[in-house]
Design a protein around this motif. Structure first.
Motif, mmCIF file in Angstrom:
data_model
loop_
_atom_site.group_PDB
_atom_site.id
_atom_site.type_symbol
_atom_site.label_atom_id
_atom_site.label_comp_id
_atom_site.label_asym_id
_atom_site.label_seq_id
_atom_site.Cartn_x
_atom_site.Cartn_y
_atom_site.Cartn_z
ATOM 1 N N UNK A 75 21.661 -68.344 36.214
ATOM 2 C CA UNK A 75 21.231 -68.902 36.458
ATOM 3 C C UNK A 75 20.251 -69.658 36.913
ATOM 4 N N UNK A 76 20.581 -69.180 38.543
ATOM 5 C CA UNK A 76 20.481 -70.642 39.580
ATOM 6 C C UNK A 76 19.078 -71.030 39.987
ATOM 7 N N UNK A 77 17.859 -70.473 39.393
ATOM 8 C CA UNK A 77 16.401 -70.249 40.163
ATOM 9 C C UNK A 77 15.798 -71.426 38.062
ATOM 10 N N UNK A 78 16.870 -72.144 37.887
ATOM 11 C CA UNK A 78 15.687 -73.352 36.394
ATOM 12 C C UNK A 78 15.346 -74.128 36.969
ATOM 13 N N UNK A 79 14.062 -74.471 35.831
ATOM 14 C CA UNK A 79 13.721 -76.084 36.755
ATOM 15 C C UNK A 79 14.710 -76.603 35.932
ATOM 16 N N UNK A 80 15.355 -76.693 34.560
ATOM 17 C CA UNK A 80 16.141 -77.699 34.176
ATOM 18 C C UNK A 80 16.640 -76.767 32.739
#
Ligand SMILES: [Mg+2]
Length: 156
Positions: A75-80
């Motif tokens: 899951x690369x598209x996370x803010x934190x």
């Protein structure tokens, strides 16, 4: 962008053994807030999946503790990236895997932890350290008030 939230189970979630302070209502609200959630625990993966199925909560991952780094790759598209847990082992693997470790016993509530009344209702066991037993019975309110107010004798 969503947050990715990894939950330890035992001592962290209310379904844990022992039960932790994070309730399933909180977890459901995290989903409603659009976050990506799952569990990362010493429990066998099938055991984790069974727990979520019993709760009727669809999670995006269930991994063993030392596999937390795989989650970050998936899951690369996370803010934190948070891992919420109760032990030094959680801290160890969180830091090793590039997650922000959140110690459940002392964490500041995240926005998804607040209910519709804007209150944070922790699980029935509260947020005390796991295995911590009360050392003496709580004082009654009456006794507390008496002890707090100086008695005439004390003034000489
Ligand atoms: Mg734990």
């Amino acid at each position: 962008m969503p947050h990715l939230i990894s939950f330890d189970i035992d001592g962290t979630l209310v379904t844990g053994n022992g039960p932790g302070p994070i309730t399933l209502d909180m977890v459901r609200r995290a989903l409603e807030h659009g976050h990506i959630i799952g569990s990362c625990s010493d429990r066998p993966v099938q055991d984790q999946k069974n727990m979520w199925a019993a709760a009727g909560i669809e999670v995006s991952f269930t991994v063993l503790k030392h596999k937390l780094d795989d989650v970050k790759v998936r899951f690369t598209e996370c803010e934190v990236y948070y891992h919420i847990g109760d032990t030094d082992m959680d801290k160890h693997y969180a830091q090793l895997s590039g997650f922000e470790f959140v110690q459940v016993q002392i964490m500041e509530p995240h926005p998804w932890m607040f209910d519709e009344d804007n209150e944070v209702k922790w699980g029935p066991q509260g947020r005390g350290m796991p295995n911590q037993q009360p050392t003496r019975p709580a004082a009654t309110p009456h006794a507390t008030i008496e002890a707090a107010v100086p008695q005439p004798d004390a003034w000489g």
